[in-house]
Design an enzyme around this catalytic site. Sequence first.
Site, PDB file in Angstrom:
ATOM      1  N   GLU A 173       0.800  -1.225   0.000  1.00 22.23           N
ATOM      2  CA  GLU A 173       0.000   0.000   0.000  1.00 22.23           C
ATOM      3  C   GLU A 173       0.839   1.286   0.000  1.00 22.23           C
ATOM      4  OE1 GLU A 173      -3.005   0.018   3.016  1.00 22.23           O
ATOM      5  OE2 GLU A 173      -4.029  -1.732   2.198  1.00 22.23           O
ATOM      6  N   GLU A 375      -5.357  -8.566   0.945  1.00 25.96           N
ATOM      7  CA  GLU A 375      -6.032  -8.180   2.189  1.00 25.96           C
ATOM      8  C   GLU A 375      -7.492  -7.897   1.882  1.00 25.96           C
ATOM      9  OE1 GLU A 375      -4.382  -4.876   4.435  1.00 25.96           O
ATOM     10  OE2 GLU A 375      -2.333  -5.593   4.072  1.00 25.96           O
TER      11      GLU A 375
HETATM   12  C1  FCB Z   1      -4.430  -1.841   5.466  1.00 26.44           C
HETATM   13  C2  FCB Z   1      -3.061  -2.220   5.987  1.00 26.44           C
HETATM   14  C3  FCB Z   1      -3.090  -3.262   7.071  1.00 26.44           C
HETATM   15  C4  FCB Z   1      -4.246  -3.067   8.015  1.00 26.44           C
HETATM   16  C5  FCB Z   1      -5.543  -2.909   7.256  1.00 26.44           C
HETATM   17  C6  FCB Z   1      -6.760  -2.754   8.129  1.00 26.44           C
HETATM   18  O1  FCB Z   1      -4.395  -0.549   4.974  1.00 26.44           O
HETATM   19  O2  FCB Z   1      -2.261  -2.710   4.937  1.00 26.44           O
HETATM   20  O3  FCB Z   1      -1.841  -3.237   7.726  1.00 26.44           O
HETATM   21  O4  FCB Z   1      -3.999  -2.039   8.883  1.00 26.44           O
HETATM   22  O5  FCB Z   1      -5.446  -1.809   6.407  1.00 26.44           O
END
Ligand code: FCB
Length: 477
Positions: A173, A375
């Site tokens: 990210e 994620e």
């Molecule tokens: C993302 C991050 C991760 C976590 C989630 C909720 O932005 O990559 O580390 O904090 O959000």
Amino acid sequence: MSNVTPLGESLAFPAGFTWGAATAAYQIEGATDADGRGPSVWDTFSRTPGKVRGGDTGDIACDSYRRYPEDADLLRSLGLSSYRFSISWPRIFPTGAGQVNQAGLDHYKALLDTLAERGIAGAATLFHWDLPQALQDQGGWASRDIALRFADYAAVVGEALGDRVERWITVNEPLVVADLGYRTGVHAPGIADAAAAAATTHHLLLGHGLATAALRAAVPGAQVGITLNLTPVFVTPNANGSADLLERARRVADATHNGVFLEPVLFGRYPEHTPAAIRPPAALIHDGDLAAISAPIDFLGVNYYRPQHLRPGDPANLRLREYPPVPGTEEGVVEYYPDGMEQTNMDWLIDPDGLYQLLARLSKDAPGLPLYVTENGRAAEDYPNPEGKVDDLERVKFLHQHLEACARAARDGVNLAGYYVWSLLDNFEWAYGYQKRFGIIYVDFPTGRRIPKASAAFLARVASENAVPPLPAAWPV
Ligand code: FCB
């Protein structure tokens, strides 16, 4: 592509689909002084009063630096085949550069061996935000030199762990690092400087490109990609504004959230509609940079949490469930939360079809490139009930809906190769400290005790069947 699934249909995932859970070093490891680790920007930031809720730090976190065999057992008990974790750069280079700390490398060898003994592959992220403080003291990501140090770090880690890691993710990210770390300062290193943020954008991308080359040189056949948090942008025309205005706003929002990272990586260019405030200035972009950044990747990691919806409106007079649009948007457009869509306790909109649309779009942008959801998940107010169980029905619903969207995308031809839930464990949620729980496993922070939640059982079922059960006609929550 169709986005209509009749109720009652169970959807299968492709054979060989990867099922996993994700974490990040600073959020779970604790042991910040162990075995020669150096300080990271998150140590400094979390110890600065007022920066993290409750004054929380990652000093202990989930204690996974020591409890990793238990975490590996939990992954196995859920039948997950891959663990996405991150390597702590300051454990490998305590002072940012120069001397390598062998004990740091040995820790990750032991973790990977422990996973392998349980039949679990490792997907390693090189940078999940815990920059060595010593490198921040030299300018951090606002300085070009850090991209070169990142490539050195990638080479060392590749040499040491290349035979054990299945998949490499260079940067997690980059948008969040540039935006929250350097533009607004609500994340470490806490800088609020638009020029530093624009420079950070370019240097993170350059770091990705140089680290990719370094990994390929160190590890023959390495599978290398980058993880981007992507936000599909939807517009809803109404009688109060022109369709052209909305379309221009959509392009600015899409460039801001997605294009500014996606286009350099996929196409070697910054998008045309990038607002001036976030576009890296030409003087920072050296000859060859965009070629390095756009060198082919083996997969794209996609973090999806929420979409953005835009409609005509007045940013100076926001109505309920309306928000200001991204900077650079013309007057007359607002972000809004559509009626009928819920939000999580992060105040993040829940829109599973946004994930379907996002995957479909990426599949058009990069035909054939394997995509991994690296994620996806939600925070909820989880607690053990009197029987000691954590019935996180909101998270079960969220996962069910989003996995259904993934299965539909795969059915409709998207090359989706895997899904990692965020997160394996409740953990240090950055500026929110321990006040937001994202895990499929509950962590009792005072003791470190782990309790798998109902969502863990749900994900285990989906993984074992390699199919998502039919969506129910009504949800219990
Ligand atoms: C993302 C991050 C991760 C976590 C989630 C909720 O932005 O990559 O580390 O904090 O959000």
